[in-house]
Motif scaffolding. Structure first.
Motif, mmCIF file in Angstrom:
data_model
loop_
_atom_site.group_PDB
_atom_site.id
_atom_site.type_symbol
_atom_site.label_atom_id
_atom_site.label_comp_id
_atom_site.label_asym_id
_atom_site.label_seq_id
_atom_site.Cartn_x
_atom_site.Cartn_y
_atom_site.Cartn_z
ATOM 1 N N GLN A 8 0.676 -1.663 0.538
ATOM 2 C CA GLN A 8 0.090 0.164 -0.062
ATOM 3 C C GLN A 8 0.593 1.251 -0.191
ATOM 4 O OE1 GLN A 8 -1.959 1.330 3.632
ATOM 5 N NE2 GLN A 8 -1.835 -0.481 4.450
ATOM 6 N N SER A 9 0.130 2.034 -0.341
ATOM 7 C CA SER A 9 0.787 3.485 -0.228
ATOM 8 C C SER A 9 0.180 4.615 0.058
ATOM 9 C CB SER A 9 1.519 3.785 -2.339
ATOM 10 O OG SER A 9 1.310 4.099 -2.883
ATOM 11 N N SER A 10 0.051 5.170 1.034
ATOM 12 C CA SER A 10 -0.561 6.781 0.743
ATOM 13 C C SER A 10 -0.231 8.201 0.575
ATOM 14 C CB SER A 10 -0.151 7.702 2.723
ATOM 15 O OG SER A 10 -0.854 6.217 3.702
ATOM 16 N N LEU A 11 -1.624 8.342 -0.329
ATOM 17 C CA LEU A 11 -1.261 9.417 -1.093
ATOM 18 C C LEU A 11 -1.311 10.822 0.076
ATOM 19 C CD1 LEU A 11 -3.478 8.316 -3.863
ATOM 20 C CD2 LEU A 11 -1.723 7.956 -3.236
ATOM 21 N N ASN A 12 -1.526 11.900 -0.870
ATOM 22 C CA ASN A 12 -1.882 13.136 0.185
ATOM 23 C C ASN A 12 -2.715 14.106 0.319
ATOM 24 O OD1 ASN A 12 1.002 12.763 1.036
ATOM 25 N ND2 ASN A 12 2.788 14.059 -0.655
ATOM 26 N N THR A 13 -3.454 13.876 -0.248
ATOM 27 C CA THR A 13 -4.948 14.477 -0.724
ATOM 28 C C THR A 13 -6.371 13.457 -0.055
ATOM 29 O OG1 THR A 13 -3.984 14.419 -3.175
ATOM 30 C CG2 THR A 13 -6.338 14.876 -2.457
ATOM 31 N N HIS A 14 -6.324 13.982 1.054
ATOM 32 C CA HIS A 14 -7.166 14.101 1.637
ATOM 33 C C HIS A 14 -7.590 12.556 1.916
ATOM 34 C CE1 HIS A 14 -9.508 17.787 -0.060
ATOM 35 N NE2 HIS A 14 -9.222 17.392 -0.508
ATOM 36 N N ASN A 15 -6.499 12.190 2.438
ATOM 37 C CA ASN A 15 -5.808 10.522 3.922
ATOM 38 C C ASN A 15 -6.497 9.996 2.605
ATOM 39 O OD1 ASN A 15 -5.084 10.137 6.459
ATOM 40 N ND2 ASN A 15 -6.853 9.504 6.564
ATOM 41 N N CYS A 22 -2.611 -5.960 -6.246
ATOM 42 C CA CYS A 22 -3.452 -6.845 -7.460
ATOM 43 C C CYS A 22 -3.199 -5.350 -8.931
ATOM 44 C CB CYS A 22 -4.367 -7.125 -7.570
ATOM 45 S SG CYS A 22 -5.956 -6.615 -7.727
ATOM 46 N N PRO A 23 -3.118 -6.211 -10.151
ATOM 47 C CA PRO A 23 -3.526 -4.433 -10.696
ATOM 48 C C PRO A 23 -4.808 -3.553 -10.961
ATOM 49 C CG PRO A 23 -2.711 -6.538 -11.990
ATOM 50 C CD PRO A 23 -3.486 -7.063 -10.688
ATOM 51 N N ALA A 24 -5.466 -3.657 -10.100
ATOM 52 C CA ALA A 24 -7.012 -3.040 -9.946
ATOM 53 C C ALA A 24 -6.403 -1.949 -9.107
ATOM 54 C CB ALA A 24 -8.212 -3.416 -9.058
ATOM 55 N N GLU A 25 -5.249 -1.765 -8.878
ATOM 56 C CA GLU A 25 -4.484 -0.328 -7.677
ATOM 57 C C GLU A 25 -5.688 0.420 -7.573
ATOM 58 O OE1 GLU A 25 -1.022 0.265 -7.595
ATOM 59 O OE2 GLU A 25 -0.373 -1.751 -9.040
ATOM 60 N N CYS A 26 -6.258 -0.534 -6.570
ATOM 61 C CA CYS A 26 -7.519 0.766 -5.571
ATOM 62 C C CYS A 26 -6.726 1.573 -5.068
ATOM 63 C CB CYS A 26 -8.529 -0.133 -5.474
ATOM 64 S SG CYS A 26 -9.424 -1.088 -5.764
ATOM 65 N N VAL A 27 -7.934 3.667 -5.670
ATOM 66 C CA VAL A 27 -7.460 4.201 -4.666
ATOM 67 C C VAL A 27 -9.005 4.502 -4.097
ATOM 68 C CG1 VAL A 27 -6.833 6.797 -4.789
ATOM 69 C CG2 VAL A 27 -5.540 5.102 -6.792
ATOM 70 N N LEU A 28 -8.453 4.703 -2.373
ATOM 71 C CA LEU A 28 -9.867 4.358 -1.939
ATOM 72 C C LEU A 28 -10.014 5.818 -0.619
ATOM 73 C CD1 LEU A 28 -9.649 0.814 -0.471
ATOM 74 C CD2 LEU A 28 -10.463 1.451 -2.778
ATOM 75 N N ASP A 29 -10.676 6.408 -0.880
ATOM 76 C CA ASP A 29 -10.324 7.796 -0.235
ATOM 77 C C ASP A 29 -11.610 7.132 1.665
ATOM 78 O OD1 ASP A 29 -11.241 9.310 -1.425
ATOM 79 O OD2 ASP A 29 -13.406 9.133 -1.799
ATOM 80 N N GLU A 30 -11.318 7.799 2.453
ATOM 81 C CA GLU A 30 -11.441 6.895 3.653
ATOM 82 C C GLU A 30 -12.986 5.793 4.099
ATOM 83 O OE1 GLU A 30 -10.971 6.233 8.002
ATOM 84 O OE2 GLU A 30 -9.491 7.091 6.697
ATOM 85 N N GLY A 31 -12.343 4.834 5.233
ATOM 86 C CA GLY A 31 -13.793 4.139 4.629
ATOM 87 C C GLY A 31 -14.398 3.351 3.264
ATOM 88 N N LYS A 32 -13.694 3.833 2.055
ATOM 89 C CA LYS A 32 -13.986 2.889 1.371
ATOM 90 C C LYS A 32 -13.066 1.771 1.213
ATOM 91 C CE LYS A 32 -17.007 6.106 -0.173
ATOM 92 N NZ LYS A 32 -18.688 5.359 -0.237
ATOM 93 N N TYR A 33 -13.961 0.455 0.173
ATOM 94 C CA TYR A 33 -13.049 -0.712 0.082
ATOM 95 C C TYR A 33 -13.156 -0.536 -1.352
ATOM 96 C CZ TYR A 33 -15.063 -3.011 4.188
ATOM 97 O OH TYR A 33 -15.067 -2.983 5.800
ATOM 98 N N GLY A 34 -12.228 -1.940 -1.604
ATOM 99 C CA GLY A 34 -11.669 -2.033 -2.609
ATOM 100 C C GLY A 34 -12.553 -2.974 -3.250
ATOM 101 N N ILE A 35 -12.202 -3.088 -5.311
ATOM 102 C CA ILE A 35 -13.004 -3.931 -5.194
ATOM 103 C C ILE A 35 -13.011 -5.890 -4.423
ATOM 104 C CG2 ILE A 35 -11.474 -4.636 -7.168
ATOM 105 C CD1 ILE A 35 -13.139 -5.010 -9.546
ATOM 106 N N CYS A 36 -12.007 -6.149 -4.075
ATOM 107 C CA CYS A 36 -12.029 -7.106 -3.895
ATOM 108 C C CYS A 36 -13.110 -7.033 -2.572
ATOM 109 C CB CYS A 36 -10.629 -7.628 -3.254
ATOM 110 S SG CYS A 36 -9.645 -6.168 -1.626
ATOM 111 N N GLY A 37 -13.025 -6.268 -2.211
ATOM 112 C CA GLY A 37 -14.200 -6.490 -1.520
ATOM 113 C C GLY A 37 -13.504 -6.489 0.043
ATOM 114 N N CYS A 38 -12.685 -6.521 0.780
ATOM 115 C CA CYS A 38 -12.224 -7.167 1.358
ATOM 116 C C CYS A 38 -11.130 -5.786 1.841
ATOM 117 C CB CYS A 38 -11.566 -8.167 1.825
ATOM 118 S SG CYS A 38 -9.897 -8.467 0.559
#
Length: 331
Positions: A8-15, A22-38
């Motif tokens: 994982q890596s933290s982004l400097n924008t809004h937490n 995996c190749p989905a490379e999900c970018v997640l806001d606070e409280g949001k889940y990735g495509i995997c659901g876990c």
């Protein structure tokens, strides 16, 4: 159990946080889940809630995975977690891959105990997508290996190169579901990408992991002669000795295409047999098409009728008649 997620890596924008598993490379806001659901963003950090959370367990024939060249006739403890990093419209396990079912927590130490019962040779991580269970498999897999048992992946092969490289030294065998050979099929049906799967298949084979491939033949989507040709040529270029399973599709979940016709499966079988040494038909009973035929002398080394296995024609992984190496691992 909730644990810190790897890659994982933290982004400097809004937490925000980015997942690199995996190749989905999900970018997640606070409280949001990735495509995997876990895997989800908790206070700007990526965590996974599936560590040790088993959604189902069974002691299965190894042939059910399907693995035909890895300890034929054996039993393997099989389990999985909720979730998947694909969203296949035809998923047969959608109740646990696309939704959340109740789970029970099993520690890595207790998984070893379960894996050693009922004559099991180890653990098959299966039913949903084991690669999103990365943290658990990495920890439990080490204990499984130290106990002299086997780790088996039944997977879509959708993971980034670095975590795959970390995981592979623990894996004894894998069946990778190569769903099709066209990028648009992966985008439309699976909501994923083809190329990473192809590259990972090459990496798994190069790492010395026992590898078999399954292709679910879906009517009107990936069942043309060109589809069979592309798949056969891709595998043959890696090794013609990789076992390939063409499996019959039946309507399920969101997909209503007609079931795979036996004639289309037989077409795939004959085309693949021209370039590959070990080809099988699954999810359907067609006489002799699940048997292991020696490519040297034509003798039947392993007969299969459903999960009833006769290995009397097999001698230490070799043909019992001509002694050709059939690339079958036996105890």
């Amino acid at each position: 159990m909730i644990v810190k997620a790897a890659y994982q890596s933290s982004l400097n924008t809004h937490n925000k946080v980015k997942c690199h598993l995996c190749p989905a490379e999900c970018v997640l806001d606070e409280g949001k889940y990735g495509i995997c659901g876990c895997r989800y963003n908790r206070n700007g950090k990526l965590v996974t809630e599936n560590f040790g959370e088993l959604v189902t367990i069974a002691y299965d024939p190894i042939e059910k995975k399907p693995l035909y060249h890895f300890y034929p006739g054996s039993i393997i403890f099989s389990t999985g977690a909720n979730g998947c990093n694909f969203q296949c419209a035809n998923c047969q396990n959608w109740q646990i891959s696309q939704e959340k079912a109740p789970t029970r927590y099993v520690s890595p130490d207790d998984l070893v105990k379960l894996a050693g019962r009922e004559g099991s040779i180890g653990v098959a991580y299966t039913y949903t997508e084991p690669l999103i269970w990365f943290e658990y498999i990495l920890q439990a897999g080490r204990l499984i290996r130290e106990s002299g048992l086997k780790n088996v992946l039944v997977s879509n092969g959708y993971i980034n190169p670095r975590p795959l490289e970390e995981l592979l030294p623990l894996i004894d065998a894998a069946n990778i579901d190569l769903k099709g050979m066209k990028p648009e099929f992966y985008r439309r049906v699976c909501k994923g990408k083809l190329e990473p799967v192809l590259e990972n298949i090459k990496s798994i084979y190069a790492a010395g992991v026992h590898l078999e491939i399954t292709n679910l033949v879906i009517t009107e989507l990936n069942d043309s002669p060109k589809d069979f040709e592309l798949l056969t040529d891709f595998i043959a270029d890696i090794s013609p000795e990789i076992p390939v399973h063409f499996s019959a599709y039946y309507p399920t979940f969101k997909m209503t295409n007609p079931p795979t016709s036996p004639a289309r499966l037989l077409e795939a079988y004959e085309m693949a047999r021209a370039k590959l040494k070990f080809v099988y038909l699954g999810n359907v009973r067609l006489q002799g098409k699940a048997d292991t035929i020696c490519p040297g002398c034509g003798a039947t080394a392993v007969r299969r009728d459903g999960y009833k296995i006769d290995i009397s024609g097999l001698k230490n992984g070799h043909c019992g008649v001509c002694r050709q190496d059939l690339k079958i691992i036996q105890s």
